[in-house]
Design a protein around this motif. Structure first.
Motif, PDB file in Angstrom:
ATOM      1  N   ARG A   1      75.186  49.467  19.103  1.00  0.00           N
ATOM      2  CA  ARG A   1      75.036  50.102  20.418  1.00  0.00           C
ATOM      3  C   ARG A   1      74.131  51.329  20.334  1.00  0.00           C
ATOM      4  NH1 ARG A   1      80.167  52.738  23.291  1.00  0.00           N
ATOM      5  NH2 ARG A   1      79.727  54.230  21.614  1.00  0.00           N
ATOM      6  N   ASP A   2      74.255  52.090  19.256  1.00  0.00           N
ATOM      7  CA  ASP A   2      73.384  53.262  19.091  1.00  0.00           C
ATOM      8  C   ASP A   2      71.913  52.847  18.995  1.00  0.00           C
ATOM      9  OD1 ASP A   2      75.607  54.830  19.150  1.00  0.00           O
ATOM     10  OD2 ASP A   2      75.731  55.087  16.954  1.00  0.00           O
ATOM     11  N   ALA A   3      71.705  51.754  18.268  1.00  0.00           N
ATOM     12  CA  ALA A   3      70.317  51.288  18.128  1.00  0.00           C
ATOM     13  C   ALA A   3      69.759  50.839  19.473  1.00  0.00           C
ATOM     14  CB  ALA A   3      70.253  50.149  17.118  1.00  0.00           C
ATOM     15  N   LEU A   4      70.605  50.147  20.286  1.00  0.00           N
ATOM     16  CA  LEU A   4      70.130  49.703  21.595  1.00  0.00           C
ATOM     17  C   LEU A   4      69.812  50.889  22.493  1.00  0.00           C
ATOM     18  CD1 LEU A   4      72.544  46.666  22.239  1.00  0.00           C
ATOM     19  CD2 LEU A   4      70.152  46.622  21.506  1.00  0.00           C
ATOM     20  N   PHE A   5      70.721  51.873  22.492  1.00  0.00           N
ATOM     21  CA  PHE A   5      70.444  53.074  23.289  1.00  0.00           C
ATOM     22  C   PHE A   5      69.208  53.814  22.778  1.00  0.00           C
ATOM     23  CE2 PHE A   5      74.861  52.818  24.923  1.00  0.00           C
ATOM     24  CZ  PHE A   5      74.575  53.010  26.266  1.00  0.00           C
ATOM     25  N   GLY A   6      69.026  53.803  21.456  1.00  0.00           N
ATOM     26  CA  GLY A   6      67.837  54.461  20.885  1.00  0.00           C
ATOM     27  C   GLY A   6      66.550  53.789  21.335  1.00  0.00           C
ATOM     28  N   LEU A   7      66.555  52.427  21.364  1.00  0.00           N
ATOM     29  CA  LEU A   7      65.370  51.711  21.838  1.00  0.00           C
ATOM     30  C   LEU A   7      65.084  52.031  23.297  1.00  0.00           C
ATOM     31  CD1 LEU A   7      65.866  48.188  20.181  1.00  0.00           C
ATOM     32  CD2 LEU A   7      64.178  49.934  19.572  1.00  0.00           C
ATOM     33  N   LEU A   8      66.179  52.115  24.110  1.00  0.00           N
ATOM     34  CA  LEU A   8      65.982  52.455  25.519  1.00  0.00           C
ATOM     35  C   LEU A   8      65.397  53.855  25.680  1.00  0.00           C
ATOM     36  CD1 LEU A   8      69.275  50.961  27.066  1.00  0.00           C
ATOM     37  CD2 LEU A   8      66.940  50.075  27.284  1.00  0.00           C
ATOM     38  N   GLU A   9      65.866  54.805  24.881  1.00  0.00           N
ATOM     39  CA  GLU A   9      65.330  56.171  24.967  1.00  0.00           C
ATOM     40  C   GLU A   9      63.851  56.199  24.566  1.00  0.00           C
ATOM     41  OE1 GLU A   9      67.825  58.493  22.507  1.00  0.00           O
ATOM     42  OE2 GLU A   9      69.487  58.586  23.938  1.00  0.00           O
ATOM     43  N   LEU A  10      63.493  55.427  23.515  1.00  0.00           N
ATOM     44  CA  LEU A  10      62.084  55.385  23.101  1.00  0.00           C
ATOM     45  C   LEU A  10      61.215  54.775  24.188  1.00  0.00           C
ATOM     46  CD1 LEU A  10      62.430  54.297  19.353  1.00  0.00           C
ATOM     47  CD2 LEU A  10      61.849  56.557  20.244  1.00  0.00           C
TER      48      LEU A  10
ATOM     49  N   PRO B   1      55.235  52.049  19.200  1.00  0.00           N
ATOM     50  CA  PRO B   1      56.089  50.945  18.716  1.00  0.00           C
ATOM     51  C   PRO B   1      56.612  51.154  17.300  1.00  0.00           C
ATOM     52  CG  PRO B   1      54.137  50.091  19.802  1.00  0.00           C
ATOM     53  CD  PRO B   1      53.943  51.557  19.674  1.00  0.00           C
ATOM     54  N   ASP B   2      55.909  51.887  16.440  1.00  0.00           N
ATOM     55  CA  ASP B   2      56.396  52.031  15.065  1.00  0.00           C
ATOM     56  C   ASP B   2      57.703  52.812  15.007  1.00  0.00           C
ATOM     57  OD1 ASP B   2      55.383  54.434  15.827  1.00  0.00           O
ATOM     58  OD2 ASP B   2      53.950  54.619  14.171  1.00  0.00           O
ATOM     59  N   ARG B   3      58.022  53.555  16.098  1.00  0.00           N
ATOM     60  CA  ARG B   3      59.312  54.258  16.135  1.00  0.00           C
ATOM     61  C   ARG B   3      60.467  53.278  16.312  1.00  0.00           C
ATOM     62  NH1 ARG B   3      59.047  59.464  18.214  1.00  0.00           N
ATOM     63  NH2 ARG B   3      61.325  59.429  18.065  1.00  0.00           N
TER      64      ARG B   3
END
Length: 649
Positions: A9-18, A25-27
């Motif tokens: 879930r943290d990774a999904l939220f992180g992708l949304l924030e990016l 994209p490299d982030r």
């Protein structure tokens, strides 16, 4: 459950924030790498990969949207720029530059179709082009341009030379190969349903044009078609306006020319009535005619000019002048000069030579005839006035050269009434013709003196002139040159001056006569001289020799240097000449080292100039030294005499 317990879930939220911050994209990989390091099952890994793929798609969508917005903004800027009023060539340059920059390509060019030749020609190009230049002929078959014209739609190729979807042309392929082009697009230009040209863009790399790029180029093609049509209509309207203005101008030319001719004739006549001279008439007429006007007498001598005289072929000009005199009308020479006679009845008084700045029109020739008539009137007036005034001027000059019953002030006032200002510098010139008719020389002298506002008389076969100026030598040379040309014989001339009062005229006349006598004694027939040019001979010939001025002009800098620096340059000069120009013997007589004498001679050269040891200059320097020594001795004797007489007193 805390965020620490759910890395997916943290990774999904992180992708949304990016995505929200539009991060690169490299982030995304950094976020997923953190989630995978926390562990998880295969389902979580698949979910994360799916999320990364969707994030990249969304980021790509954002990028394409930004690119589309930038392209639309550039297209709007281009449309705004195309609305400005350009002539066609300037507009095409703007279009090709904008088309190349719109998609960041290497080259762009525009061609127009010519139905008469059944081919297209390049009208403008932008980018580093060596083969595709203005005027390049595009064959009627083959290539993307002809394909887009047949389809009436944009046509493009990612790799032109390798593309087999269309017919190739050897000429076009050769140009593409020479320019190193790969990707190529052609957009047809429409005027209604008719295709009149094409807009090309090209790149030197293989490039697949995106649909958005094709749409932008198609929109640009529509804007360009409208702009070119507007520019053509504007040019047509301007041409029609110019034709209307030309018709209007032609309609008013005749009346304007007549009015100008009438005004010019009135202005020139007014100059004659106000007593202006021939030169002022020539300047005013030259300005009115629009060129350079020369007024020459019947012998071909120039009387006046409105400017710098053009190069004249006297042989050709003489033939044209004879034709003009025969026809009594302006005649054009082969060199483009117009000759027109100024006549009084059957007598030809002068010839006008006109060099127009622009081709002469009928109105110009009519004005030239008017100027010729006015010139003839002025010459007749001057001839009558000169006959009456000449006697008065000769009588005045004779009184200035002899004992007169009038005071100098009265003579100066009489001269002023005759336009001769004796308070200004004048020189006296005495000329002796060595052949030719005496009467012809006297006539020339009268004309010359009148032209320069001077006086003339004759004395025992000599021509005597009183002329404005400060350089008697220059005046003597001028008189000798002109009078020799008139008589065809040499003329010996002596001159003196300048003077600024009536009393000194007789003295300068006598000095000029002595200069003439000196030239005769020296065998200088046909030469000219003034007291200054004769050097010490001029001083000796002068009635009142100015030894101080001669010494000052000859060795004055050396005398001043000795006085200021307490040196012995004068004494060194005397010893140097006494020793036969030998520095060594001069050093012995001065009891100094030869190097000292050499240094002193170098200083003297700095003061007197490099030519002081030339024979003529050296003779004048020695004479000046002797005169200075004599003056010094006389001053000492004059000072010592009272002291010797004092005891007696």
């Amino acid at each position: 459950m805390s965020s620490d317990d759910d890395p997916v879930r943290d990774a999904l939220f992180g992708l949304l924030e990016l995505l929200a911050t539009e991060a690169p994209p490299d982030r995304f990989d950094d976020v997923l790498r953190t989630a995978r390091s926390a562990g998880g099952d295969d389902g979580s890994a698949v979910l994360l990969d799916r999320a990364r793929s969707l994030a990249l798609d969304i980021h790509s969508l954002f990028a394409r949207r930004h690119q589309r917005e930038a392209g639309l903004a550039a297209l709007v800027d281009t449309a705004r720029e195309l609305t400005l009023p350009y002539d066609l060539d300037a507009l095409l340059k703007v279009i090709t530059r904008r088309a190349r920059l719109l998609l960041n390509l290497d080259m762009s060019w525009i061609s127009f179709y010519d139905p008469a030749d059944d081919c297209s020609y390049v009208r403008a190009a932008d980018g580093h082009a060596s083969a595709i230049t203005v005027g390049f002929r595009i064959p009627a078959a083959g290539g993307v341009g002809n394909r887009s014209r047949s389809l009436s739609a944009p046509f493009w190729s990612p790799n032109y030379l390798q593309d087999e979807r269309f017919t190739h042309s050897a000429a076009i392929d050769g140009v593409v190969r020479a320019e190193g082009l790969q990707a190529l697009m052609s957009v047809p230009l429409h005027d209604g349903n008719q295709v009149f040209g094409a807009l090309y863009v090209a790149d030197r790399d293989v490039r697949h044009f995106a649909p958005d790029e094709i749409t932008q180029m198609s929109s640009l093609g529509d804007l360009v078609s409208v702009a070119i049509k507007k520019a053509r209509l504007l040019a047509q309207a301007m041409n029609e306006i110019s034709e209307l203005e030309l018709d209007t101008s032609r309609a008013t030319d005749s009346s304007s020319a007549s009015r100008f001719l009438r005004d010019t004739q009135s202005r020139l006549t007014d100059l004659v009535l106000r007593g202006r001279d021939l030169r002022e008439l020539a300047v005013a007429a030259g300005d009115a005619l629009g060129g350079t006007l020369l007024i020459r007498d019947v012998a071909g001598r120039q009387l006046a000019a409105s400017g710098a005289a053009p190069a004249l072929d006297e042989g050709e000009l003489l033939k044209t002048v004879l034709d003009a005199h025969t026809e009594r009308a302006p005649i054009r020479s082969a060199a483009g000069l117009w000759c027109c006679p100024a006549t009084a009845g059957d007598e030809i008084l002068a010839t006008l030579v006109f060099a127009p700045h622009e081709p002469a029109t009928e109105h110009t020739l009519q004005l030239l005839r008017t100027v010729a008539q006015t010139t003839a009137v002025l010459l007749q007036v001057q001839r009558s006035a000169a006959a009456a005034e000449g006697h008065m001027r000769d009588q005045l000059f004779n009184e200035l050269l002899s004992t007169s019953q009038y005071t100098p002030e009265q003579l100066a006032e009489r001269a002023r009434r005759l336009a001769v200002d004796l308070t200004e510098p004048h020189v006296t010139v005495v000329a002796r013709p060595e052949g030719g008719a005496q009467g012809k020389a006297v006539v020339w002298a009268s004309s010359y003196a009148h032209r320069l506002s001077g006086l003339k008389t004759t004395d025992a076969g000599y021509i005597v002139l009183l002329l404005p100026g400060t350089d008697p030598g220059a005046r003597a040379r001028s008189v000798s040159h002109e009078l020799s040309s008139v008589l065809g014989h040499p003329v010996t001339v002596g001159a003196a001056g300048p003077i600024t009062d009536a009393v000194s005229i007789l003295h300068t006349y006598q000095e000029a006569r002595r200069c003439l006598d000196a030239l005769t004694a020296l065998g200088g027939t046909g030469a000219t001289a003034s007291p200054d040019e004769l050097g010490f001979l001029g001083m000796l010939l002068s009635e009142r020799p100015d030894t101080a001025a001669f010494i000052g002009s000859t060795i004055g800098p050396v005398l001043d240097y000795d006085t200021q620096q307490c040196t012995e340059l004068v004494r060194t000069l005397e010893a140097y000449f006494a020793a036969g120009n030998s520095p060594t013997r001069a050093a012995e007589s001065l009891h100094v080292h030869p190097n000292t004498v050499s240094r002193r001679l170098e200083r003297i050269t700095d003061l007197l100039g490099a030519g002081w040891q030339e024979p003529v200059r050296a003779l004048e320097v020695q004479l000046a030294l002797r005169l200075q020594r004599a003056r010094h001795t006389l001053r000492r004797a004059g000072t010592a005499a009272p002291q010797a007489d004092a005891p007696v007193a």
